[in-house]
Design an enzyme around this catalytic site. Structure first.
Site, PDB file in Angstrom:
ATOM      1  N   CYS A 243      -5.637   9.537  32.965  1.00 43.00           N
ATOM      2  CA  CYS A 243      -5.724   9.210  31.227  1.00 43.00           C
ATOM      3  C   CYS A 243      -6.114   7.870  30.583  1.00 43.00           C
ATOM      4  CB  CYS A 243      -4.157   9.905  30.185  1.00 43.00           C
ATOM      5  SG  CYS A 243      -4.884  10.302  29.191  1.00 43.00           S
TER       6      CYS A 243
ATOM      7  N   HIS B  76      -3.354  15.657  31.943  1.00 41.83           N
ATOM      8  CA  HIS B  76      -2.156  15.426  32.403  1.00 41.83           C
ATOM      9  C   HIS B  76      -1.274  16.830  33.601  1.00 41.83           C
ATOM     10  CE1 HIS B  76      -0.434  11.399  30.757  1.00 41.83           C
ATOM     11  NE2 HIS B  76      -1.230  11.846  29.708  1.00 41.83           N
TER      12      HIS B  76
ATOM     13  N   GLU C 131      -0.215  16.434  36.386  1.00 39.14           N
ATOM     14  CA  GLU C 131       1.223  16.549  36.521  1.00 39.14           C
ATOM     15  C   GLU C 131       2.456  16.370  35.938  1.00 39.14           C
ATOM     16  OE1 GLU C 131       0.346  12.329  33.774  1.00 39.14           O
ATOM     17  OE2 GLU C 131      -0.267  14.250  34.837  1.00 39.14           O
TER      18      GLU C 131
END
Length: 310
Positions: free
Chosen positions: A142, A235, A237
């Site tokens: 990011c 993202h 994750e």
């Protein structure tokens, strides 16, 4: 995966409830192998949440990984107890002489500032430079991806007219690279950002390879130095409820924010999220560890300094 974590890290108990196997340092010391050393520079405001999200995704291979957390010296987080930071995080000065097989640098809530206006810009660019000689492969995520692309390759970022917020469909430009082993032709990734990098700027740089993008959310992943650096704008994750938590937080602050796209069932927050990205998120981190960290790292970790591009 026997993930070697410092005893008492809150993520351990949280992940045990999900039946994810983690190992504290005492048990790990009884295994007669050299673990992979991975360091996370965690710039996200909710440190424990990000720790848990990353550990969850690093827990899917038989490799033993020893995980360290690093913090920025010139910044005191507002949303994490100081006792947690003192017990589980190290300053860059404490590890500058060490070598790591892998490194993950997270996003940060500073994306709408010019890079040079970020209070810790000098410190973080020093860490970026250090990673090139002390780490086998680094994931920039990011804002860190935008910062790394700018610092190393002069790739600018651009303000978006509205926040890129939701879960978006992506395609592969380089489907046969090991980082995409097992990926489908199309896959989904959460995004939550106010700025972007653009494909035309990346394609101007010979050292960069554009790996994946989305018609809706633009550039997703670029690679440099043969896999020693990955720049990831989304993202993967994120846990199932992270976008929801961000949406509720902004609503409670009175901010003008749209419902995250392609996220809630029937686009209705009351019906909860539909998770479309979990499988590919696990593949991404597993492939990175297997093919770009484990297979490329030297047996003597200090020999990382002698690696060229992979």
């Amino acid at each position: 995966m026997p993930l070697n974590l410092q005893k008492n890290l809150p993520a351990i108990e949280l992940l045990k409830k999900e039946h994810i196997f983690v190992m504290d340092s005492l048990r790990a010391s009884e295994q007669d192998i050299r673990p992979l050393r991975v360091v996370v520079l965690n710039l996200m405001p909710l440190k424990i949440t990000t720790e848990t999200d990353l550990i969850r995704l690093l827990s899917n291979t038989p490799l033993q990984v020893e995980l360290d957390f690093m913090k920025i010296k010139g910044h005191t987080p507002k949303n994490t107890p100081i006792e947690h930071m003192q017990e589980f995080y190290k300053d860059f000065d404490d590890i500058a002489a060490d070598y790591y097989d892998g490194m993950i640098i997270t996003g940060a809530p500073v994306e709408q500032m010019a890079f040079e206006e970020v209070a810790y810009w000098d410190e973080i660019t020093c860490i970026f430079d250090w990673a090139r000689t002390h780490v086998t492969s680094t994931l920039y995520i990011c804002w860190a991806a935008q910062a790394g692309l700018y610092h190393f390759y002069d790739v600018p970022k651009y303000d978006l007219p509205a926040k890129m917020f939701g879960v978006f469909r992506h395609t592969l430009r380089e489907p046969y690279l090991p980082i995409f082993r097992g990926f489908d032709d199309e896959f989904y990734v959460p995004h939550s950002r106010h700025t972007e990098v653009r494909r035309e700027d990346i394609r101007k740089v010979p050292e960069l390879t554009l790996l994946s993008e989305s018609q809706e959310s633009g550039v997703y992943m670029a690679m440099a130095r043969g896999g020693r650096e990955f720049f990831i704008t989304g993202h993967s994750e994120y846990s199932p409820y992270t976008l929801n938590d961000e949406y509720v937080r902004d609503i409670n602050k009175g901010l003008s924010i749209s419902v995250p796209r392609n996220y809630y069932r029937n686009n209705d927050p009351a019906q909860g999220p539909v998770v479309r990205w979990r499988g590919h998120a696990n593949l991404l981190f597993t492939n990175w560890l297997n093919y770009y960290v484990y297979q490329e790292t030297p047996f003597r970790i200090e020999d990382i300094k002698n690696l060229g591009s992979l």
